[in-house]
Design a protein around this motif. Structure first.
Motif, PDB file in Angstrom:
ATOM      1  N   MET A 176       0.854  -1.185   0.000  1.00 24.59           N
ATOM      2  CA  MET A 176       0.000   0.000   0.000  1.00 24.59           C
ATOM      3  C   MET A 176       0.887   1.232   0.000  1.00 24.59           C
ATOM      4  SD  MET A 176      -3.248   0.955   0.143  1.00 24.59           S
ATOM      5  CE  MET A 176      -4.216   2.386   0.519  1.00 24.59           C
ATOM      6  N   ARG A 177       1.562   1.450   1.066  1.00 21.12           N
ATOM      7  CA  ARG A 177       2.570   2.487   1.139  1.00 21.12           C
ATOM      8  C   ARG A 177       2.030   3.859   0.780  1.00 21.12           C
ATOM      9  NH1 ARG A 177       7.751   0.531   1.848  1.00 21.12           N
ATOM     10  NH2 ARG A 177       8.043   2.604   2.637  1.00 21.12           N
ATOM     11  N   LEU A 217       1.388  -3.553   3.756  1.00 17.87           N
ATOM     12  CA  LEU A 217       2.251  -4.026   2.671  1.00 17.87           C
ATOM     13  C   LEU A 217       1.808  -5.414   2.238  1.00 17.87           C
ATOM     14  CD1 LEU A 217       4.719  -3.354   0.865  1.00 17.87           C
ATOM     15  CD2 LEU A 217       6.079  -4.734   2.443  1.00 17.87           C
ATOM     16  N   GLU A 218       1.922  -5.636   0.910  1.00 15.49           N
ATOM     17  CA  GLU A 218       1.409  -6.860   0.286  1.00 15.49           C
ATOM     18  C   GLU A 218       2.393  -8.022   0.408  1.00 15.49           C
ATOM     19  OE1 GLU A 218       2.044  -3.917  -1.185  1.00 15.49           O
ATOM     20  OE2 GLU A 218       3.186  -4.159  -3.040  1.00 15.49           O
ATOM     21  N   THR A 219       3.010  -8.229   1.570  1.00 14.11           N
ATOM     22  CA  THR A 219       3.925  -9.350   1.741  1.00 14.11           C
ATOM     23  C   THR A 219       3.280 -10.619   1.180  1.00 14.11           C
ATOM     24  OG1 THR A 219       3.148  -9.225   4.026  1.00 14.11           O
ATOM     25  CG2 THR A 219       5.362  -8.487   3.590  1.00 14.11           C
ATOM     26  N   VAL A 247      -8.696  -5.509  -0.235  1.00 12.11           N
ATOM     27  CA  VAL A 247      -8.802  -5.861  -1.656  1.00 12.11           C
ATOM     28  C   VAL A 247      -7.596  -5.306  -2.421  1.00 12.11           C
ATOM     29  CG1 VAL A 247     -10.163  -3.922  -2.615  1.00 12.11           C
ATOM     30  CG2 VAL A 247     -10.485  -6.253  -3.492  1.00 12.11           C
ATOM     31  N   HIS A 248      -7.069  -4.172  -1.973  1.00 12.32           N
ATOM     32  CA  HIS A 248      -5.848  -3.608  -2.567  1.00 12.32           C
ATOM     33  C   HIS A 248      -4.672  -4.577  -2.389  1.00 12.32           C
ATOM     34  CE1 HIS A 248      -3.128   0.006  -3.344  1.00 12.32           C
ATOM     35  NE2 HIS A 248      -2.285  -0.846  -2.780  1.00 12.32           N
ATOM     36  N   GLU A 249      -4.458  -5.033  -1.160  1.00  8.80           N
ATOM     37  CA  GLU A 249      -3.308  -5.913  -0.904  1.00  8.80           C
ATOM     38  C   GLU A 249      -3.500  -7.276  -1.560  1.00  8.80           C
ATOM     39  OE1 GLU A 249      -0.963  -4.257   0.081  1.00  8.80           O
ATOM     40  OE2 GLU A 249      -1.923  -2.599   1.135  1.00  8.80           O
ATOM     41  N   ALA A 284      -5.106  -7.710  -4.404  1.00  6.78           N
ATOM     42  CA  ALA A 284      -4.819  -7.455  -5.816  1.00  6.78           C
ATOM     43  C   ALA A 284      -3.323  -7.499  -6.089  1.00  6.78           C
ATOM     44  CB  ALA A 284      -5.383  -6.094  -6.234  1.00  6.78           C
ATOM     45  N   HIS A 285      -2.536  -7.016  -5.121  1.00  8.98           N
ATOM     46  CA  HIS A 285      -1.074  -7.047  -5.284  1.00  8.98           C
ATOM     47  C   HIS A 285      -0.528  -8.471  -5.397  1.00  8.98           C
ATOM     48  CE1 HIS A 285       0.319  -2.956  -5.060  1.00  8.98           C
ATOM     49  NE2 HIS A 285      -0.148  -2.721  -3.853  1.00  8.98           N
ATOM     50  N   GLN A 286      -1.259  -9.467  -4.903  1.00 10.35           N
ATOM     51  CA  GLN A 286      -0.722 -10.823  -5.024  1.00 10.35           C
ATOM     52  C   GLN A 286      -0.537 -11.174  -6.505  1.00 10.35           C
ATOM     53  OE1 GLN A 286       0.261 -12.315  -2.106  1.00 10.35           O
ATOM     54  NE2 GLN A 286      -0.423 -10.333  -1.311  1.00 10.35           N
ATOM     55  N   ASN A 304       2.476  -1.703  -9.916  1.00 10.71           N
ATOM     56  CA  ASN A 304       1.938  -2.257  -8.666  1.00 10.71           C
ATOM     57  C   ASN A 304       0.745  -1.441  -8.177  1.00 10.71           C
ATOM     58  OD1 ASN A 304       4.246  -3.856  -8.743  1.00 10.71           O
ATOM     59  ND2 ASN A 304       4.773  -3.517  -6.590  1.00 10.71           N
ATOM     60  N   GLU A 305       0.993  -0.153  -7.950  1.00 11.29           N
ATOM     61  CA  GLU A 305       0.020   0.655  -7.207  1.00 11.29           C
ATOM     62  C   GLU A 305      -1.156   1.103  -8.074  1.00 11.29           C
ATOM     63  OE1 GLU A 305       0.234   0.255  -4.320  1.00 11.29           O
ATOM     64  OE2 GLU A 305       2.345  -0.136  -3.910  1.00 11.29           O
ATOM     65  N   GLY A 306      -0.898   1.361  -9.358  1.00 15.47           N
ATOM     66  CA  GLY A 306      -2.007   1.704 -10.242  1.00 15.47           C
ATOM     67  C   GLY A 306      -2.979   0.533 -10.357  1.00 15.47           C
ATOM     68  N   TRP A 307      -2.442  -0.653 -10.534  1.00 11.80           N
ATOM     69  CA  TRP A 307      -3.304  -1.831 -10.646  1.00 11.80           C
ATOM     70  C   TRP A 307      -4.062  -2.112  -9.356  1.00 11.80           C
ATOM     71  CZ3 TRP A 307      -5.926  -4.295 -13.977  1.00 11.80           C
ATOM     72  CH2 TRP A 307      -5.504  -4.404 -15.310  1.00 11.80           C
ATOM     73  N   ALA A 308      -3.351  -2.058  -8.204  1.00 18.08           N
ATOM     74  CA  ALA A 308      -4.034  -2.364  -6.937  1.00 18.08           C
ATOM     75  C   ALA A 308      -5.138  -1.339  -6.670  1.00 18.08           C
ATOM     76  CB  ALA A 308      -3.026  -2.401  -5.800  1.00 18.08           C
ATOM     77  N   THR A 309      -4.886  -0.086  -7.025  1.00 15.74           N
ATOM     78  CA  THR A 309      -5.913   0.941  -6.854  1.00 15.74           C
ATOM     79  C   THR A 309      -7.070   0.708  -7.828  1.00 15.74           C
ATOM     80  OG1 THR A 309      -4.215   2.501  -6.138  1.00 15.74           O
ATOM     81  CG2 THR A 309      -6.335   3.427  -6.841  1.00 15.74           C
ATOM     82  N   ILE A 322       0.977   8.107  -8.148  1.00 18.14           N
ATOM     83  CA  ILE A 322       1.358   6.746  -8.554  1.00 18.14           C
ATOM     84  C   ILE A 322       0.131   5.836  -8.473  1.00 18.14           C
ATOM     85  CG2 ILE A 322       2.823   4.770  -7.973  1.00 18.14           C
ATOM     86  CD1 ILE A 322       4.431   7.127  -8.994  1.00 18.14           C
ATOM     87  N   TYR A 323      -0.658   6.038  -7.441  1.00 18.07           N
ATOM     88  CA  TYR A 323      -1.849   5.215  -7.216  1.00 18.07           C
ATOM     89  C   TYR A 323      -3.004   5.661  -8.121  1.00 18.07           C
ATOM     90  CZ  TYR A 323       0.596   3.741  -2.966  1.00 18.07           C
ATOM     91  OH  TYR A 323       1.512   3.236  -2.096  1.00 18.07           O
ATOM     92  N   ASP A 324      -3.354   6.942  -8.012  1.00 16.33           N
ATOM     93  CA  ASP A 324      -4.610   7.393  -8.607  1.00 16.33           C
ATOM     94  C   ASP A 324      -4.479   7.677 -10.103  1.00 16.33           C
ATOM     95  OD1 ASP A 324      -5.727   7.139  -6.104  1.00 16.33           O
ATOM     96  OD2 ASP A 324      -5.325   9.218  -5.550  1.00 16.33           O
TER      97      ASP A 324
HETATM   98 ZN   LIG Z   1      -0.234  -0.958  -2.812  1.00 13.45          ZN
END
Ligand SMILES: [Zn+2]
Length: 503
Positions: free
Chosen positions: A1-2, A338-340, A356-358, A360-362, A379-384, A433-435
C-alpha cells in the motif's frame, strides 16, 4: 500500500550520485581479454537506477533458508531495541565465473561465512588488485551513502552454472530502520515483537540477501521467539511449533518464487487462525490480540471478505498465484500496509478497501513484480484500479465515477506534475502513482475496449508470472492485444506531466 506523508525532501538524486561513486568491492569491471582470467567479480548491484547497490550480480538465488532467533525489547521504558541472531543458508547458481560476489546486509554484523563446507576467514577489504589467499569475507556499511554490502571471495572460485551453498551466521541489535523517504521499513522493532515489511530494499535489515525483485527465490523459515509470542512468515506452516526452555520455534515454508521485499517474519501477540476458500485455498490470518474494539470489528468484517475477493479477482484475471493467503494485523504500526507475499501486513486495522488492494497485489506486484523500481505504478495503479472494480462490484461507486473523481483534480494541481513512469526514488508512494496509475488503466480500457484490455491483462499475468515486467513490456502487450499503436497514449498518461486532455 505504502501511502504516507513524505518525511524527507528530494535528497535521492544526491544520494544516488554518491552511491555510484563508492560502490564497494565487487564492482570490478569484467575481464575479457583473450587469455586473461575468466573469473570476475559479481556486480555489487542489480542495476536499478533508484537503488544502485540493492541486489547483486553474478548469481541467481534459488532458495533462502532462514533460521532466526529473536528477542523483542524489554518492557518500557527500555529502548525499542531487540536482539536477532540468524543463520541464513543461501542456495544459488552462478551466472558467470565468480571470483567473488556480494550479498546485501544492513545494520547487522557477520560472525562466519561458509561456502559448501569451507569456512571463510574475515579479512579487511583488499587493496585493488591485491591477492587474498583462501576464502574471505568483508562488510561495507555506509549509512550516509545507503551502501550495505557483504563481499565473499570463495576459494575455490565458482564456475558459471555451478550450484553453491553459502551459509552466513550473523546478528546484532535490531532497531527501526528508515527507507529513503524516512519511513519505517525492514525489520521494525516493536515493543511486542517486530513488524517486517521490506519494500523497497529493506529485507537486507534482517537477512543477507540479493535484495532486488529481479532475483526471486523460494524460502523456508525457522523463527525462534520467547514462548507466548507468535512468528508468522510467508506460505504455510511446515510443521507444528516446538517449545523448549521458554522459547518457541515456528516453521514456515514458502515454495512459490518470491521477491525479497515481499518476505516477512512478523512477531507479535497474534491469534493464529486457519480457514480456506470454497476452492480449498488455505487462508492463515494472524490478528493481534490487542486491537481496539472498533478496529477489531472493522478488521474481522474485512477479513471475512477475503475468499470472496479472491474469487472476484480470479474471475476477472487468472487463478490465484500462490499456495495460500491470509493477513497479519498488528496493533503496533509502521503506518501503512504491505502486500507481503501470501500474507499482507496491516497496521492497526484492515479496512475493506485496503484488503482488496493488498490481495490485488498478489497478482499485480507479487506474481508479476516491477522490473525496476521506477515501474512502481504497475503495482500501485493496478491495486488501486482493483479497489475501483471491487467498489463497483459491491454496488458502490463505479470505476467510471472513480476515474471522474481523479479527472476533477484541477489541471494546475501539483498532482499532475509527477511523471509516474519515472517518479524518482523519493516519490515511489506518492498519491499520483496510485490514482493517476489507476486512471491510466481505466483510460486504456476505454481506448482498446474490454476484450482487448482483459486479454492483455491475462497475458501480462501469464507471461511474466514468477518474474518481473516493465512499463515498456506492459505497453507492448497492450499493443499486441489491441493491434493499436499506443505510444502516444502511454506518453500522455505516464511520461508527460500535466492532466491528459486527449489520448
Ligand atoms: Zn499498494
Amino acid at each position: 500500500m505504502r501511502v504516507r506523508m513524505r518525511v524527507l525532501g528530494a535528497v535521492s538524486a544526491a544520494l544516488v550520485g554518491v552511491v555510484t561513486l563508492v560502490l564497494p568491492a565487487g564492482a570490478a569491471p569484467a575481464q575479457v581479454a583473450p587469455g586473461g582470467p575468466r573469473y570476475t567479480a559479481g556486480a555489487a548491484g542489480a542495476g536499478d537506477a533508484y537503488f544502485p547497490s540493492a541486489g547483486n550480480g553474478g548469481y541467481d538465488v534459488r532458495h533462502y533458508d532462514l533460521d532466526i532467533t529473536y528477542a523483542p525489547p524489554p518492557a518500557a521504558p527500555a529502548p525499542l531495541v531487540g536482539q536477532l541472531s540468524g543463520v541464513a543458508t543461501i542456495d544459488f547458481v552462478a551466472t558467470q565465473d565468480l571470483d567473488r560476489f556480494n550479498l546485501d546486509l544492513r545494520g547487522l554484523s557477520v560472525q562466519a561465512v561458509t561456502i559448501g563446507d569451507k569456512p571463510a576467514g574475515k579479512v579487511a577489504p583488499p587493496a585493488p588488485g591485491a591477492t587474498v589467499d583462501g576464502a574471505a569475507y568483508w562488510q561495507v556499511q555506509d549509512d550516509a551513502a545507503r551502501v550495505w554490502e557483504l563481499t565473499v571471495q570463495p576459494r575455490p572460485k565458482i564456475k558459471k552454472g555451478q550450484a553453491a551453498r553459502v551459509v552466513v551466521a550473523y546478528g546484532g541489535q535490531t532497531i527501526r530502520p528508515l527507507d529513503i523517504e524516512g519511513a519505517l521499513y525492514g525489520w521494525v522493532t516493536m515493543r511486542d515483537g517486530a513488524m517486517v515489511v521490506g519494500e523497497p530494499e529493506g529485507s537486507m535489515t534482517w537477512y543477507p540477501v540479493s535484495d532486488h525483485q529481479t532475483d526471486k527465490a523460494t524460502y523456508s523459515f525457522e523463527i525462534t521467539v520467547p514462548e507466548g509470542k507468535v512468528a508468522v512468515a510467508n506460505g504455510l506452516p511446515a510443521r507444528d511449533p516446538v517449545t523448549e526452555d521458554g522459547w518457541t520455534t515456528w516453521f514456515w515454508d514458502a515454495p512459490d518464487a518470491q521477491a525479497s521485499y515481499l518476505t516477512t517474519a512478523s512477531v507479535g501477540d497474534f491469534d493464529l487462525r486457519f480457514s480456506e476458500t470454497a476452492e480449498g485455498l488455505p487462508i492463515v490470518d494472524a490478528v493481534d490480540d490487542n486491537l481496539t474494539a472498533t478496529n477489531r470489528a472493522t478488521t474481522e468484517a474485512s477479513l471475512a471478505l477475503q475468499a470472496d475477493m479472491i474469487g472476484f479477482l480470479e474471475a476477472a484475471f487468472v487463478p490465484y498465484p500462490f499456495n495460500s493467503s491470509g493477513a497479519i494485523v498488528d496493533d503496533d504500526t509502521v503506518g501503512y500496509a504491505l502486500e507481503t507475499q501470501t500474507r499482507p501486513v496491516y497496521s492497526r486495522v484492515a479496512r475493506e478497501s485496503t484488503v482488496v488492494h493488498e490481495l490485488a497485489h498478489q497478482w499485480f506486484g507479487d506474481a508479476v513484480s516491477p522490473g525496476r523500481w521506477q515501474d512502481i505504478w504497475l503495482n500501485e495503479g493496478w491495486a488501486t484500479y482493483v479497489e475501483w472494480l471491487w467498489s463497483e462490484h459491491s454496488g458502490r461507486e463505479t470505476a467510471q465515477m472513480s476515474f471522474d473523481d481523479v479527472m476533477d483534480i484541477p489541471a494546475d494541481n501539483a498532482f499532475w506534475e509527477l511523471p509516474i513512469a519515472d517518479p524518482g526514488a523519493d516519490d515511489l508512494f506518492e498519491a499520483p502513482i496510485y490514482d493517476r496509475g489507476a486512471a491510466t488503466l481505466h483510460a486504456l480500457r476505454g481506448k482498446i475496449g474490454d476484450d482487448a484490455f482483459f486479454a492483455a491483462t491475462r497475458e501480462w499475468l501469464t507471461r511474466y508470472d514468477d518474474s518481473t515486467g516493465t512499463t515498456e513490456d506492459f505497453q507492448a502487450i497492450s499493443e499486441e492485444a489491441s493491434g493499436q499503436d499506443l505510444q502516444a497514449f502511454f506518453d500522455v498518461w505516464l511520461r508527460a506531466p500535466g492532466r491528459p486532455t486527449t489520448w
